[in-house]
Design an enzyme around this catalytic site. Sequence first.
Site, short mmCIF file in Angstrom:
data_model
loop_
_atom_site.label_atom_id
_atom_site.label_comp_id
_atom_site.label_asym_id
_atom_site.label_seq_id
_atom_site.Cartn_x
_atom_site.Cartn_y
_atom_site.Cartn_z
N ASN A 20 25.39 3.27 30.98
CA ASN A 20 24.23 3.16 30.08
C ASN A 20 23.96 4.47 29.34
O ASN A 20 23.66 4.48 28.15
CB ASN A 20 22.99 2.73 30.86
N THR A 55 12.57 -0.37 -20.27
CA THR A 55 11.63 -0.85 -19.25
C THR A 55 11.60 -2.36 -19.48
O THR A 55 11.69 -2.81 -20.63
CB THR A 55 10.22 -0.25 -19.40
N HIS A 56 11.55 -3.11 -18.39
CA HIS A 56 11.65 -4.58 -18.48
C HIS A 56 12.96 -5.01 -19.14
O HIS A 56 13.03 -6.08 -19.73
CB HIS A 56 10.47 -5.19 -19.24
N SER A 83 42.07 -11.30 -15.50
CA SER A 83 41.88 -12.69 -15.11
C SER A 83 43.25 -13.37 -15.11
O SER A 83 44.08 -13.10 -15.98
CB SER A 83 40.97 -13.39 -16.13
N LYS A 135 40.72 -10.74 -20.50
CA LYS A 135 39.67 -10.23 -19.62
C LYS A 135 40.00 -8.90 -18.95
O LYS A 135 41.12 -8.66 -18.53
CB LYS A 135 39.37 -11.26 -18.50
N ASN A 167 37.74 -7.19 -15.95
CA ASN A 167 36.52 -7.51 -15.19
C ASN A 167 36.02 -6.33 -14.35
O ASN A 167 36.82 -5.56 -13.81
CB ASN A 167 36.79 -8.70 -14.27
N GLU A 176 31.01 -5.06 -9.14
CA GLU A 176 30.59 -6.37 -8.61
C GLU A 176 30.69 -6.40 -7.09
O GLU A 176 29.81 -6.90 -6.39
CB GLU A 176 31.43 -7.50 -9.22
N TYR A 229 17.97 -0.57 29.65
CA TYR A 229 19.21 -1.10 29.11
C TYR A 229 19.29 -2.61 29.30
O TYR A 229 18.95 -3.15 30.36
CB TYR A 229 20.44 -0.44 29.77
N GLN A 278 24.72 -4.09 23.34
CA GLN A 278 26.13 -4.04 22.92
C GLN A 278 26.30 -4.62 21.51
O GLN A 278 27.20 -4.25 20.78
CB GLN A 278 26.97 -4.82 23.93
N1 ARG Z 1 29.69 -2.04 26.48
C1 ARG Z 1 28.38 -1.70 26.89
C2 ARG Z 1 27.44 -1.55 25.68
O1 ARG Z 1 27.90 -1.42 24.61
C3 ARG Z 1 28.41 -0.42 27.69
C4 ARG Z 1 27.29 -0.28 28.66
C5 ARG Z 1 27.47 -1.23 29.78
N2 ARG Z 1 26.43 -1.10 30.74
C6 ARG Z 1 26.14 -2.05 31.63
N3 ARG Z 1 25.15 -1.85 32.43
N4 ARG Z 1 26.81 -3.17 31.67
O2 ARG Z 1 26.25 -1.60 25.79
#
Ligand code: ARG
Length: 472
Positions: A113, A158-159, A280, A286, A288, A293, A320, A325
């Site tokens: 974590n 403007t506009h 094109s 053309k 483009n 874009e 956490y 993830q």
């Molecule tokens: N792959 C996990 C993430 O991106 C890493 C941390 C995992 N921690 C856990 N307690 N499972 O968050």
Amino acid sequence: MKMWSGRFRQALDPQFERWQRSFDFDCRLLRYELAASAAHARALKNAGVLSAEELIGILEGLQQIGEMAATQAVPEEQQAPGQIEDVHHFVEKQLVARIGETGYKLHSGRSRNEQIATDLRLYVRAAIDELRASLSDLCAAFTDRADHAGIAAMPAYTHLQHAEPVLVAHWLLAYVEMFLRDADRLADCRKRLNFCPLGSGAVAGATLPLDRVFMAEGLEFSAPTANSIDATSDRDFILEFVNALSMIALHLSRWAEEMILFSSQEFAFIQLPEAYSTGSSAMPQKKNPDLPELVRGKTGRVLGAATALAITLKGLPLAYNKDLQETQEQLFDATDTILGILPLVTGFMAAVQFNEARMAEAAQSGFMNAWAAATYLVNRGVPSRLAHEQIGKAIKTCLEKNCELQDLSLEELRALNPAFEESFYQSLTPQAVLAIHDVVGGTAPARVRQGVAAARKKIETLREEVHPHAHA
Ligand code: ARG
């Protein structure tokens, strides 16, 4: 070996096992995972958990993994598909394969974590540095064009209606302001994220006496994070960063829209550079504006990423949760998108041709000197509201006669107000109109030259910040 299988009696469902893995994308964090792991290993040695030899072995192993990854893309994954859960698992497996069971000691006193929180901060920090360097190049390209545009004039809108003439340079510098603000916003985000989560553990802190200041310094963070619960669950820096990217995308999309409009036959202000345009398959004539874009189109995915991140984080209980993830792919995609666009726009801006004659012509039609005409009367003591009304009447006459203000005779004008004199015509030329705005930030040529110089100075400062050692 898995990183957590001890208490499990059943094997994971293979489909679930594959689905929950993050290695496909968090492999991008490898270099940060290695750097953070080295900092952690050094702290373990200082805490007496690793011997000097064990530390050397681990550091060498980490370095070898880095060297291997620099030349080969995640080979272990190819040899053993599906075996690796995430980048943390990958490093552990690689390390043990290289230095034996000592490799397992690296995880002492830490949690994934705090690792992922640290890796992501390092990733965003590096991305910010890269983006700011890219933004400085982009701003330099706009400023160079502004410099070379000299006193060329164009309409300001403007506009999307003709408003007043401006210097082409003044218009280009408007974009420089936007992108310099973006660079500043990123610097601000960097300042706030630059704290080190290492030593925060899974949620409640490290189980070993690790020197957090030492680890923070080793990774060039300003200081350790202040609260372990927050440090392991905070992804504000990702949201803040991707919101800053959204703002860049918005600015780019406004630029893109103008390029597309101005390259149309109706405007014909610019000629698209062939190196950045396509044809094109059906219509031979053309050319483009694909680059602008696509830039405009990609705004959607960056804003989408910012929205997805906010929704992922909303309502998450501390600390956490695996939901976090999900922030990674949005982060990577938004970063790649903007990093991919910036050098292309820089190249496009260096190559695009301005049709100055056409722009100048447009700057002289459509009553863009009307406000200047009213100002002429104001300078002769006419109250502004009345001057506005009288010039409005003059324009009504012009519309009937299909001409511009400067085409009216002095007689016609004097019928509206005897204050009109021969000098009126002189005050209507684009040069005279431009010269009126002789204030800081205005479009008088001398002011715009100051603007170019000021932009160059800001770009130089930005470059020094991004490459602090280049001038040493
Ligand atoms: N792959 C996990 C993430 O991106 C890493 C941390 C995992 N921690 C856990 N307690 N499972 O968050």
